[in-house]
Design a protein around this motif. Structure first.
Motif, mmCIF file in Angstrom:
data_model
loop_
_atom_site.group_PDB
_atom_site.id
_atom_site.type_symbol
_atom_site.label_atom_id
_atom_site.label_comp_id
_atom_site.label_asym_id
_atom_site.label_seq_id
_atom_site.Cartn_x
_atom_site.Cartn_y
_atom_site.Cartn_z
ATOM 1 N N ASN A 115 0.813 -1.229 0.000
ATOM 2 C CA ASN A 115 0.000 0.000 0.000
ATOM 3 C C ASN A 115 0.840 1.272 0.000
ATOM 4 O OD1 ASN A 115 0.876 0.333 2.659
ATOM 5 N ND2 ASN A 115 -1.026 -0.452 3.542
ATOM 6 N N LYS A 116 2.095 1.143 -0.385
ATOM 7 C CA LYS A 116 2.986 2.311 -0.402
ATOM 8 C C LYS A 116 2.413 3.441 -1.264
ATOM 9 C CE LYS A 116 7.703 3.799 -1.424
ATOM 10 N NZ LYS A 116 9.052 3.388 -1.940
ATOM 11 N N SER A 117 1.879 3.094 -2.436
ATOM 12 C CA SER A 117 1.336 4.123 -3.334
ATOM 13 C C SER A 117 0.146 4.826 -2.703
ATOM 14 C CB SER A 117 0.946 3.515 -4.678
ATOM 15 O OG SER A 117 -0.083 2.552 -4.516
ATOM 16 N N LEU A 118 -0.615 4.079 -1.902
ATOM 17 C CA LEU A 118 -1.766 4.668 -1.223
ATOM 18 C C LEU A 118 -1.313 5.682 -0.178
ATOM 19 C CD1 LEU A 118 -4.803 4.284 -1.487
ATOM 20 C CD2 LEU A 118 -4.686 2.571 0.327
ATOM 21 N N PHE A 119 -0.256 5.373 0.543
ATOM 22 C CA PHE A 119 0.262 6.315 1.528
ATOM 23 C C PHE A 119 0.868 7.547 0.866
ATOM 24 C CE2 PHE A 119 -0.521 3.106 4.623
ATOM 25 C CZ PHE A 119 -0.584 3.773 5.840
ATOM 26 N N GLU A 120 1.402 7.361 -0.332
ATOM 27 C CA GLU A 120 1.900 8.527 -1.078
ATOM 28 C C GLU A 120 0.740 9.447 -1.446
ATOM 29 O OE1 GLU A 120 3.944 6.745 -4.337
ATOM 30 O OE2 GLU A 120 5.765 6.331 -3.171
ATOM 31 N N LEU A 121 -0.395 8.858 -1.829
ATOM 32 C CA LEU A 121 -1.593 9.656 -2.132
ATOM 33 C C LEU A 121 -2.109 10.366 -0.879
ATOM 34 C CD1 LEU A 121 -3.718 7.414 -4.538
ATOM 35 C CD2 LEU A 121 -2.533 9.546 -5.094
ATOM 36 N N LEU A 122 -2.077 9.682 0.261
ATOM 37 C CA LEU A 122 -2.506 10.302 1.511
ATOM 38 C C LEU A 122 -1.636 11.504 1.847
ATOM 39 C CD1 LEU A 122 -3.302 7.212 3.777
ATOM 40 C CD2 LEU A 122 -4.909 9.011 3.115
ATOM 41 N N ALA A 123 -0.335 11.368 1.680
ATOM 42 C CA ALA A 123 0.585 12.480 1.967
ATOM 43 C C ALA A 123 0.304 13.658 1.040
ATOM 44 C CB ALA A 123 2.023 12.012 1.825
ATOM 45 N N ARG A 124 0.051 13.365 -0.241
ATOM 46 C CA ARG A 124 -0.250 14.427 -1.200
ATOM 47 C C ARG A 124 -1.568 15.109 -0.860
ATOM 48 N NH1 ARG A 124 0.062 11.619 -6.925
ATOM 49 N NH2 ARG A 124 -1.106 13.506 -7.460
ATOM 50 N N ALA A 125 -2.549 14.319 -0.430
ATOM 51 C CA ALA A 125 -3.856 14.878 -0.082
ATOM 52 C C ALA A 125 -3.761 15.806 1.120
ATOM 53 C CB ALA A 125 -4.848 13.749 0.204
ATOM 54 N N VAL A 126 -3.037 15.376 2.146
ATOM 55 C CA VAL A 126 -2.858 16.213 3.335
ATOM 56 C C VAL A 126 -2.119 17.498 2.965
ATOM 57 C CG1 VAL A 126 -1.702 16.373 5.567
ATOM 58 C CG2 VAL A 126 -2.967 14.302 4.965
#
Length: 208
Positions: free
Chosen positions: A167-178
């Protein structure tokens, strides 16, 4: 699948054979009201009818009292609705945004491995906010997730999901969203979709 589009309020009103024709009449038009139909006969019949009949029909299926329904009111049109679907917890995650009135899909992301529904709901709202801001639109956004709405208002996520290779890519999206939330202002109202009054969220994936 071929669809026909009714515009009750727009630059021009009537029945249109393609989404491109319909979009010319409603895109950027204040308080445009439109909806898609499966056949031309249904569309023509709808055009001759009060549009409220088509946007309030889920009320007839509601188990709430008339007093409760009156307090909630109607959904706001035009608007965007977002939702997520997750197979497992964590599991395979997707999220998307649709036009609330027509259910036309505006964006879809995923599938992502090892995600959760709350994460998908949060990312869907932020995706919608960023897209609408890019298009200079202040349309309201509907979500049926109170958690996701709270996370967006707090400008952070509160997921307990553990990061891993899948889920690394998902956490990258979360960081970008925040990061986007912390660096941008927006005027779009983020509203709760009232499922008990209006039926399923228009962006629902239909997998229940």
């Amino acid at each position: 699948m071929k669809k026909f589009y009714v515009v009750w309020q727009g630059r021009k009103t009537g029945v249109f054979d393609t989404w491109d024709e319909c979009k010319k009449q409603v895109d950027g038009y204040p308080q445009a009201i439109y909806k898609s139909f499966k056949t031309k006969d249904l569309a023509e019949q709808a055009y001759r009818t009060d549009y409220k009949q088509y946007f309030e029909q889920t009320w007839k299926e509601s188990t709430l009292s008339a007093t409760e329904l009156a307090k909630i009111g109607n959904p706001v049109y035009p608007s965007m609705s977002v939702d997520a679907a997750c197979s497992g917890n964590p599991g395979l995650l997707e999220y998307r945004g649709v036009d609330t009135a027509t259910q036309r899909e505006v964006f879809r992301q995923g599938p992502f491995e090892q995600g959760t529904n709350n994460v998908g709901e949060f990312l869907a709202i932020v995706h919608a906010l960023a897209l609408l801001k890019k298009n200079n639109s202040d349309l309201p956004i509907y979500s049926d997730s109170e958690n996701a709405i709270d996370w967006v208002k707090a400008k952070t996520h509160r997921s307990k999901l553990v990061e891993n290779k899948k889920n690394k890519s998902l956490f990258e999206l979360l960081a970008r969203a925040v990061k986007w939330l912390q660096e941008n202002e927006y005027s779009n109202p983020i509203l709760k979709w009232e499922t008990k009054a209006w039926g399923e969220n228009p962006a629902d994936f239909g997998r229940k």
